[in-house]
Scaffold this active site. Structure first.
Site, PDB file in Angstrom:
ATOM      1  N   GLY A   1       0.849  -1.164   0.003  1.00 28.94           N
ATOM      2  CA  GLY A   1       0.001   0.043  -0.044  1.00 28.94           C
ATOM      3  C   GLY A   1       0.776   1.336   0.061  1.00 28.94           C
ATOM      4  O   GLY A   1       1.847   1.472   0.852  1.00 28.94           O
ATOM      5  N   ALA A   2       0.645   2.138  -0.961  1.00 28.32           N
ATOM      6  CA  ALA A   2       1.356   3.293  -1.139  1.00 28.32           C
ATOM      7  C   ALA A   2       1.814   3.887   0.049  1.00 28.32           C
ATOM      8  O   ALA A   2       3.327   3.937   0.372  1.00 28.32           O
ATOM      9  CB  ALA A   2       1.028   4.014  -2.082  1.00 28.32           C
TER      10      ALA A   2
ATOM     11  N   ARG B   1       9.660  -2.228  -5.271  1.00 26.51           N
ATOM     12  CA  ARG B   1       8.800  -2.092  -5.790  1.00 26.51           C
ATOM     13  C   ARG B   1       8.381  -0.937  -6.929  1.00 26.51           C
ATOM     14  O   ARG B   1       8.765   0.198  -6.266  1.00 26.51           O
ATOM     15  CB  ARG B   1       7.090  -2.266  -5.302  1.00 26.51           C
ATOM     16  CG  ARG B   1       7.147  -3.812  -4.638  1.00 26.51           C
ATOM     17  CD  ARG B   1       5.762  -3.765  -3.980  1.00 26.51           C
ATOM     18  NE  ARG B   1       4.667  -4.138  -4.971  1.00 26.51           N
ATOM     19  CZ  ARG B   1       3.428  -3.725  -4.694  1.00 26.51           C
ATOM     20  NH1 ARG B   1       2.975  -3.633  -3.401  1.00 26.51           N
ATOM     21  NH2 ARG B   1       2.515  -4.217  -5.491  1.00 26.51           N
TER      22      ARG B   1
ATOM     23  N   GLN C   1      -6.902  -8.497  -2.108  1.00 27.38           N
ATOM     24  CA  GLN C   1      -6.702  -7.584  -1.053  1.00 27.38           C
ATOM     25  C   GLN C   1      -8.082  -7.106  -0.757  1.00 27.38           C
ATOM     26  O   GLN C   1      -8.123  -6.763   0.590  1.00 27.38           O
ATOM     27  CB  GLN C   1      -5.905  -6.335  -1.399  1.00 27.38           C
ATOM     28  CG  GLN C   1      -4.419  -6.652  -1.878  1.00 27.38           C
ATOM     29  CD  GLN C   1      -3.926  -6.949  -3.232  1.00 27.38           C
ATOM     30  OE1 GLN C   1      -4.749  -7.600  -4.009  1.00 27.38           O
ATOM     31  NE2 GLN C   1      -2.848  -6.487  -3.595  1.00 27.38           N
TER      32      GLN C   1
ATOM     33  N   ASP D   1      -1.600   4.576  -6.641  1.00 28.48           N
ATOM     34  CA  ASP D   1      -0.015   4.493  -6.141  1.00 28.48           C
ATOM     35  C   ASP D   1       1.017   5.315  -6.561  1.00 28.48           C
ATOM     36  O   ASP D   1       2.125   5.407  -6.403  1.00 28.48           O
ATOM     37  CB  ASP D   1       0.297   3.052  -6.575  1.00 28.48           C
ATOM     38  CG  ASP D   1      -0.400   1.903  -5.942  1.00 28.48           C
ATOM     39  OD1 ASP D   1      -1.677   1.580  -6.038  1.00 28.48           O
ATOM     40  OD2 ASP D   1       0.318   1.344  -4.975  1.00 28.48           O
TER      41      ASP D   1
ATOM     42  N   ASN E   1      -3.230   2.412 -10.248  1.00 24.97           N
ATOM     43  CA  ASN E   1      -3.687   1.999  -8.937  1.00 24.97           C
ATOM     44  C   ASN E   1      -4.116   0.520  -9.195  1.00 24.97           C
ATOM     45  O   ASN E   1      -3.655   0.122 -10.492  1.00 24.97           O
ATOM     46  CB  ASN E   1      -5.200   2.637  -8.539  1.00 24.97           C
ATOM     47  CG  ASN E   1      -5.622   2.041  -7.104  1.00 24.97           C
ATOM     48  OD1 ASN E   1      -4.920   2.354  -6.279  1.00 24.97           O
ATOM     49  ND2 ASN E   1      -6.885   1.789  -7.201  1.00 24.97           N
ATOM     50  N   LYS E   2      -4.304  -0.361  -8.018  1.00 23.71           N
ATOM     51  CA  LYS E   2      -4.534  -1.709  -8.519  1.00 23.71           C
ATOM     52  C   LYS E   2      -5.377  -2.027  -9.904  1.00 23.71           C
ATOM     53  O   LYS E   2      -6.251  -1.522 -10.205  1.00 23.71           O
ATOM     54  CB  LYS E   2      -5.401  -2.317  -7.335  1.00 23.71           C
ATOM     55  CG  LYS E   2      -5.420  -3.641  -7.298  1.00 23.71           C
ATOM     56  CD  LYS E   2      -4.155  -4.574  -7.532  1.00 23.71           C
ATOM     57  CE  LYS E   2      -3.293  -4.110  -6.521  1.00 23.71           C
ATOM     58  NZ  LYS E   2      -1.672  -4.562  -6.593  1.00 23.71           N
TER      59      LYS E   2
HETATM   60  C1  LIG Z   1      -3.872   3.606  -1.047  1.00 25.52           C
HETATM   61  S1  LIG Z   1      -2.583   2.907  -1.110  1.00 25.52           S
HETATM   62  C2  LIG Z   1      -3.293   1.453  -1.489  1.00 25.52           C
HETATM   63  C3  LIG Z   1      -2.984   1.012  -2.911  1.00 25.52           C
HETATM   64  O1  LIG Z   1      -1.980   0.133  -2.957  1.00 25.52           O
HETATM   65  C4  LIG Z   1      -2.373  -1.249  -3.512  1.00 25.52           C
HETATM   66  O2  LIG Z   1      -1.437  -1.854  -4.321  1.00 25.52           O
HETATM   67  P1  LIG Z   1      -0.721  -3.177  -3.585  1.00 25.52           P
HETATM   68  O3  LIG Z   1      -1.847  -3.825  -2.667  1.00 25.52           O
HETATM   69  O4  LIG Z   1      -0.084  -3.791  -4.809  1.00 25.52           O
HETATM   70  O5  LIG Z   1       0.359  -2.540  -2.813  1.00 25.52           O
HETATM   71  C5  LIG Z   1      -3.519  -0.860  -4.149  1.00 25.52           C
HETATM   72  O6  LIG Z   1      -2.994  -0.106  -5.722  1.00 25.52           O
HETATM   73  C6  LIG Z   1      -3.921   0.120  -3.441  1.00 25.52           C
HETATM   74  O7  LIG Z   1      -5.212   1.176  -4.107  1.00 25.52           O
END
Ligand SMILES: CSC[C@H]1O[C@H](OP(=O)(O)O)[C@H](O)[C@@H]1O
Length: 380
Positions: A65-66, A98, A212, A253, A263-264
């Site tokens: 998570g960013a 990452r 997630q 992100d 984003n995801k």
């Molecule tokens: C608001 S940060 C959360 C953001 O990060 C997630 O990615 P990951 O689970 O790969 O770290 C996803 O893009 C969320 O929106």
């Protein structure tokens, strides 16, 4: 339900279990992470004693998570400094763990700059290490404050766009307390609506392949007694068609200078659905996620992840990434396309909510202001 979460115990709530914490036991400082690959079934903590352990935790999404990646990166630099490792080497490894979430590099640079400045000023490695740690703690606190402010601004925007209360909000991936020093970004807005009695339904995309949404957002919603419903990602379209979605709330992100939002993966199709069905698509992220040095969406490096995350499913007791070894859901040897993120063009973004307010519409002027603010905040 209770049995499945017995390990947590009724006295613990996910929002009170820190995603990460710095500890200083007699044997030396450590960074303790709540391993998000094992949630919701198991509460497993990872104790990092050096940057390489943290790099692996970031790559495997044990910590993710960013905004939280930025905080973890800053603590990782401090950990290297206090334990006498090569700080510059650790910073390079952490920042490159990452590629898409800009906050990771921002957090690392913040602690690295504090360390360098203190070393240049004092020549004392201990003072330099403490300066890096102080920078990480400050970033941690600032992110918690930003989360609370984003929640307030986001709820005010929902109330403005959706008069009459009773918001039905769809969210994707996880953007709650597990991505933040506080209660998150997009999820924090939904939680604020819930606490204000104005969240009629939280639609939770499961968010394949790492789930997630199902594993983390659904669990956070349950622990906060929110009215939520889980859905497969490919069921979102029928919800829009049925008129069941009043707004989409997602995190980010990296936001490019032109307003493109990484984003995801799965966020872009939601933005297209939202536009087609005249539903607001709202991005919630701290100012530090705006990256003035990335001009547009095509310039954003989208992380490609291992194919086995798509071709296999794993049980919580099997680490999600790195090991493979899951249960095949496709013929062995199947090639898989597995981008971790996608990019939504600015014309599909209704609003960007940061700790400084809601930007809507997302004009070139507004973006220029966000970029200028990001430069100020990132330098300080
Ligand atoms: C608001 S940060 C959360 C953001 O990060 C997630 O990615 P990951 O689970 O790969 O770290 C996803 O893009 C969320 O929106």
């Amino acid at each position: 339900m209770a049995d499945q979460y017995a390990q947590f115990g009724e006295d613990k709530r996910l929002s009170e279990i820190p995603a990460l914490r710095w500890e200083e036991p007699p044997e030396g400082p450590v960074l303790v992470l709540l391993d998000q690959t094992r949630l919701p079934a198991e509460e497993v903590e990872l104790v990092c004693t050096d940057a390489s352990a943290l790099v692996e935790a970031i790559r495997s999404l044990a910590v993710r998570g960013a905004p939280l990646l930025g905080i973890a990166g800053a603590y990782g630099v401090a950990l290297a400094a206090v334990r006498g490792f090569d700080v510059e080497e650790a910073a390079t490894a952490l920042a490159g763990a990452r590629p898409t979430a800009v906050n990771l590099a921002v957090g690392v640079r913040r602690a690295q700059a504090a360390h360098r400045d203190a070393l240049a000023r004092t020549g004392d490695v201990r003072q330099a290490a403490q300066a890096a740690l102080a920078a990480a703690r400050t970033l941690h606190r600032e992110d918690a404050e930003a989360s609370a402010r984003m929640a307030g601004h986001g709820l005010a925007l929902l109330d403005e766009l959706l008069p009459g209360g009773g918001h039905r909000v769809l969210t994707h991936c996880n953007s709650g307390s597990l991505v933040s020093g506080g209660e998150g970004t997009a999820f924090a807005v939904a939680l604020a609506a819930h606490r204000a009695g104005r969240l009629r339904r939280l639609w939770v995309d499961e968010t394949r392949p790492l789930l997630q949404g199902a594993r983390l957002t659904a669990y956070e919603a349950a622990r906060n007694d929110m009215a939520y419903t889980l859905l497969t990602d490919n069921a979102a379209g029928s919800l829009f068609a049925a008129g069941e979605v009043d707004a989409v709330l997602v995190g980010a992100d990296r936001i490019a200078a032109d307003g493109s939002v990484a984003n995801k993966v799965g966020s872009y199709p939601l933005a297209v659905l939202a536009r087609y069905h005249h539903v607001p698509f709202i991005v919630v992220a701290p100012v530090t996620t705006v990256d003035p040095d990335t001009p547009d969406g095509a310039s954003i490096e989208v992380e490609q992840r291992p194919g086995y995350e798509v071709t296999e499913v794993t049980a919580p007791q099997v680490p999600v990434a790195g090991a493979g070894g899951g249960i095949p859901v496709a013929p062995l040897g199947t090639q898989a396309y597995n981008p971790a993120f996608d990019v939504t063009p600015p014309e599909l973004v209704t609003a960007i909510v940061t700790e400084e307010g809601a930007v809507s519409p997302v004009t070139a002027e507004a973006l220029a202001e966000l970029c200028a603010r990001s430069r100020q905040v990132t330098i300080s």
